[in-house]
Scaffold this active site. Structure first.
Site, short mmCIF file in Angstrom:
data_model
loop_
_atom_site.label_atom_id
_atom_site.label_comp_id
_atom_site.label_asym_id
_atom_site.label_seq_id
_atom_site.Cartn_x
_atom_site.Cartn_y
_atom_site.Cartn_z
CG HIS A 87 37.42 35.42 34.15
ND1 HIS A 87 37.51 36.32 33.79
CD2 HIS A 87 38.25 34.73 32.79
CE1 HIS A 87 37.06 36.76 32.48
NE2 HIS A 87 37.63 36.03 31.55
CB CYS B 259 50.11 25.71 32.00
SG CYS B 259 48.27 24.17 32.71
C1 PEP Z 1 44.18 25.83 36.57
O1 PEP Z 1 43.84 24.86 37.11
O2 PEP Z 1 45.72 25.39 37.57
C2 PEP Z 1 44.07 25.99 35.59
C3 PEP Z 1 45.55 26.35 34.60
O3 PEP Z 1 42.81 25.61 34.72
P1 PEP Z 1 42.19 27.09 35.13
O4 PEP Z 1 42.41 28.15 35.98
O5 PEP Z 1 42.05 27.36 33.65
O6 PEP Z 1 41.15 26.24 36.08
#
Ligand code: PEP
Ligand code: MG
Length: 797
Positions: free
Chosen positions: A424, A720
């Site tokens: 995060h 993403c």
């Molecule tokens: C991922 O898992 O790559 C993603 C984009 O989601 P998060 O980082 O929110 O788990």
């Protein structure tokens, strides 16, 4: 390589004056100094170092004792008032002169010259041709490097590292003897003498070894980092130029750049227009040679040299148990390793050279968000400490969580004990453009409340005091046009404007979680209060604030891990043992349909305001999950919804064919989680971050497979995860024909330009051309979906 036996003189107590590399190793520091010991270690480890010998530290003592210098130096030193700079300068200069002008004891001089001659004779072994050729060669003494090699590591580190002299291109007996004495004399610079006195080293109690090593007449040379020094990944990075390597270090020449994977595959070659080369002329001076255009643009290293050098660098890293910064030289067909040291040392050198930070590094971690900032340390152990954070402070905490977002915005920089690059703190600070270093291990223990530090988020280093101007990574406008579309990742409404300054009009991922946590309440809270509508409003407002800067926005339904959101009002009380594998993502949403419905309604309204909205479902493992979401979409009359699935679990990869057949518009790779689940490496645990690698073949294989299937089924592909902002991953995906890539705003321009470059280099009709797939009806897939169906049927029986 011939290495000579040392003549041992047992008739008196004369110490060993000369040691060949074959006779020393890493524990020979007190004899050969740090540099000498290292060369011996390498030689014995079969690394091709240029041949040479060491004039031992005991030889230095022997010289000082037997040339009558000891008393003279002692008397001069006794006279010094160390705080009188002028006097210190004058006296130390006198001592240096005395040393350089003294003669070596006869037996010492003979041993040195004999060793030098042997080194030259060794060179003759490679001379071919007539007796006359050999004679001509024999007449010509060889060039050597004469380098100081300090014996006392602490002393070397603390006071005069780099201070003792080293001399290149020394040739001939008399010159050699003088330069050895010049090395000895460099122990007595005023700074080193002052420092020794401060440390309580009186008189002449320091000694120095001198390395004499054959100079390589480099046709090519360069540097190797056995691991990318920015620790972005594990690849070997190599730079090379024609001629001498000094051109690279001084920044005079733009070198070729080579990237090699740990399993010795060349991943990237960038050939630079070198324009010039530095070479050595017959008198040992350096000349600058202008290169012909053809040569200037020619690749310096052959592919086999690249592989060979990468292999040596990995062996050195393995041997020294630390990533190495290596200098190499190639003479004809012979590859030589001239120097190796741990990367940290060299980072300092690079840092100084490129005008970056110098200062005392007090802590290191992962470079999570680029930029440099200084401020006062505020340690946050508990959420109730948050009000301590004032504008411009450095937030130091075990791990950030979404309820810290507001305080994070005020901070000049962020430092955490835990976490990796997809944690995060890393994700949010990048979006905010706030420098951050994560996964330091013990920042909350090591840093002191109230002290001033400088955080270098580009290199993962924390310095004592303010040692640099603040530098924020700017968002640059994107102008290049690419076939692969570039989208942004935007999670925070208050930073949407910043991201939009790229000029990019599409958002490829908005996570809802930060919008939710800004409300301070867990979605459960609204359901318990029977107020799903208020939840819908919060989501609508947040997403709408982002959407107003863009034409298209793909929003993910909530993916709330219980550990991250435990502090929100109404959050479940029970602690999950494995939150990463627990009750979050689509599995949570489908069991809480009121929450999901509220989120989808909010998105429908954003869509009705004229925006192109896509819905992304997180943590999907079953086709059924997609089916159920479709039913809800129908129910709320969100008919033109574009539906996408995160490919972030191995299960989603395995059932990609069936997901496509169910009818989805796009997939988006969540490499943050996919890597975690494929490799069984917790993305939030800093202890295993060295293993966390999105470029692991196991991960790449999944990506390649999914793209292939989606192309066949006409489903758009995107990424993403954080890896979409990494060049190696971008190259991999563009070459396989991914449709779009979501990046952080601060790298949007760089990545777009890179994508353009890759696209331009994809030559039609070669294996670099993206593969084309013709969709086939009823194509057979190897994926054992039947197993899953069977399991499900069994349950239903
Ligand atoms: C991922 O898992 O790559 C993603 C984009 O989601 P998060 O980082 O929110 O788990
Ligand atoms: Mg994820």
């Amino acid at each position: 390589m011939i290495q000579k036996e040392v003549k041992k003189d047992s008739s008196n107590d004369k110490p060993d004056l000369i040691k060949w590399f074959s006779e020393i190793g890493k524990n020979s520091g007190s004899v050969a100094g740090g540099k000498g010991a290292n060369l011996g270690e390498m030689y014995n480890f079969k690394v091709p170092v240029p041949p040479g010998f060491v004039i031992t530290a005991q030889a230095y003592d022997y010289f000082i004792e037997n040339s009558g210098l000891k008393e003279k130096i002692k008397n001069l030193l006794n006279k010094i008032n160390y705080e009188d700079t002028q006097q210190l300068n004058d006296v130390t200069e006198k001592i240096r002169e005395l040393i350089v002008e003294s003669k070596f004891p006869k037996e010492m001089e003979e041993e040195i010259l004999e060793a030098y001659e042997s080194l030259g004779a060794e060179d003759l072994s490679s001379v071919q041709g007539s007796a006359l050729d050999i004679l001509n060669n024999a007449q010509e003494p060889i060039f050597v490097a004469v380098r100081s090699s300090a014996t006392t590591e602490d002393l070397a580190e603390a006071s005069f590292a780099g201070q003792q002299d080293s001399f290149l291109n020394v040739k001939g007996n008399q010159e050699l003897l003088v330069y050895i004495r010049k090395c000895f004399a460099s122990l007595f610079t005023s700074r080193a003498t002052y420092y020794r006195n401060k440390q309580g080293f009186r008189d002449v109690q320091a000694s120095l070894a001198v390395v004499v090593q054959k100079m390589i007449d480099s046709t090519k040379s360069g540097v190797i980092f056995s691991k990318d020094p920015s620790y972005k990944d594990d690849n070997v990075i190599m730079e090379a130029v024609w001629g001498l390597g000094e051109g690279i270090v001084s920044g005079q020449i733009t070198p070729d750049k080579y990237v090699v994977s740990k399993d010795l595959k060349i991943l990237d070659i960038k050939i630079a227009d070198k324009k010039i080369a530095l070479t050595r002329d017959s008198s040992g001076g350096k000349s600058v040679v202008k290169l012909r255009e053809e040569k200037s643009k020619q690749q310096v290293l052959t592919n086999s040299e690249v592989i060979k050098l990468a292999n040596i660098s990995l062996e050195l890293e393995d041997h020294y148990k630390k990533p190495q910064d290596i200098e190499f030289a190639i003479e004809g067909d012979e590859v030589y390793i001239v120097q190796t040291r741990p990367i940290t040392t060299i980072e300092k050198r690079v840092a100084v050279g490129s005008g970056k930070i110098t200062g005392e590094v007090i802590l290191e971690g992962l470079a999570a968000s680029p930029g440099i900032a200084s401020g006062v340390v505020k340690i946050i152990k508990d959420l109730k400490d948050l009000p301590k954070i004032k504008q411009g402070d450095v937030l130091v905490t075990k791990m950030t969580n979404p309820d810290m977002v507001v305080s994070m915005q005020k901070s000049a920089a962020i430092v955490t004990d835990d976490g990796g690059l997809t944690a995060h703190a890393a994700i949010v600070s990048r979006e905010m453009g706030i420098p951050a270093v994560v996964g330091t291990g013990d920042a909350t223990e090591k840093l002191k409340e109230g002290e001033i530090i400088t955080v270098d988020g580009s290199n993962g280093k924390i310095y004592k005091g303010k040692v640099s101007e603040d530098k924020k990574k700017k968002v640059e406008q994107v102008t290049a046009k690419t076939k692969t579309s570039i989208k942004l990742m935007v999670d925070l409404p208050s930073f949407a404007k910043r991201a939009s300054e790229t000029g990019i009009k599409s958002v490829g991922l908005t996570r809802m979680e930060d919008i939710i946590s800004e409300s301070g309440k867990h979605p459960n809270y609204f359901i318990e209060k029977n107020n799903a509508k208020e939840y819908e409003e919060i989501i609508f407002d947040g997403v709408n604030q982002i959407a107003k800067y863009f034409d298209q926005i793909w929003v993910r339904t909530s993916d709330i891990r219980s550990d991250e959101f435990a502090n929100l009002e109404g959050a479940p009380k029970e602690t999950e043992a494995n939150p990463m594998l627990g009750f979050h993502g689509i599995r949570f949403s489908l069991k809480n349909p009121k929450i999901l419905k509220a989120e989808l309604n909010a998105l429908r309204r954003v869509s009705e305001s004229g925006k192109d909205v896509g819905i992304i479902l997180p943590q999907v493992i079953l086709v059924d999950e997609v089916k159920k979401v479709k039913e809800i979409l129908k129910e709320i009359k969100f008919n033109d919804a574009k539906l996408g699935v995160m490919i972030e679990t191995p299960a989603a990869v395995q059932i990609i064919n069936q997901l496509c057949e169910e009818g989805i518009d796009f997939i988006s790779f969540g490499t943050n989680d996919l890597t975690q689940y494929m490799l069984a490496v917790d993305r939030g645990n800093e202890k295993v971050q060295d293993l966390y690698d999105e470029m692991h073949p196991a991960v790449l294989y999944q990506l390649e497979y999914v793209i292939r299937v989606c192309k066949r089924k006409n489903v758009k592909t995107s990424i993403c995860g954080q890896a979409g902002s990494k060049k190696e991953m971008v190259k991999f995906l563009v070459e396989r024909g991914i449709d779009s890539i979501s990046v952080n705003a601060d790298v949007a321009q760089e990545i777009t330009n890179y994508v353009k470059e890759i696209e331009e280099n994809m030559v039609k009709g070669t294996d670099k051309e993206p593969r084309k797939y013709t969709p086939k009806e009823n194509s057979e897939e190897i994926i054992p979906i039947k197993g899953i169906e069977k399991l499900k049927n069994k349950k239903n029986e």
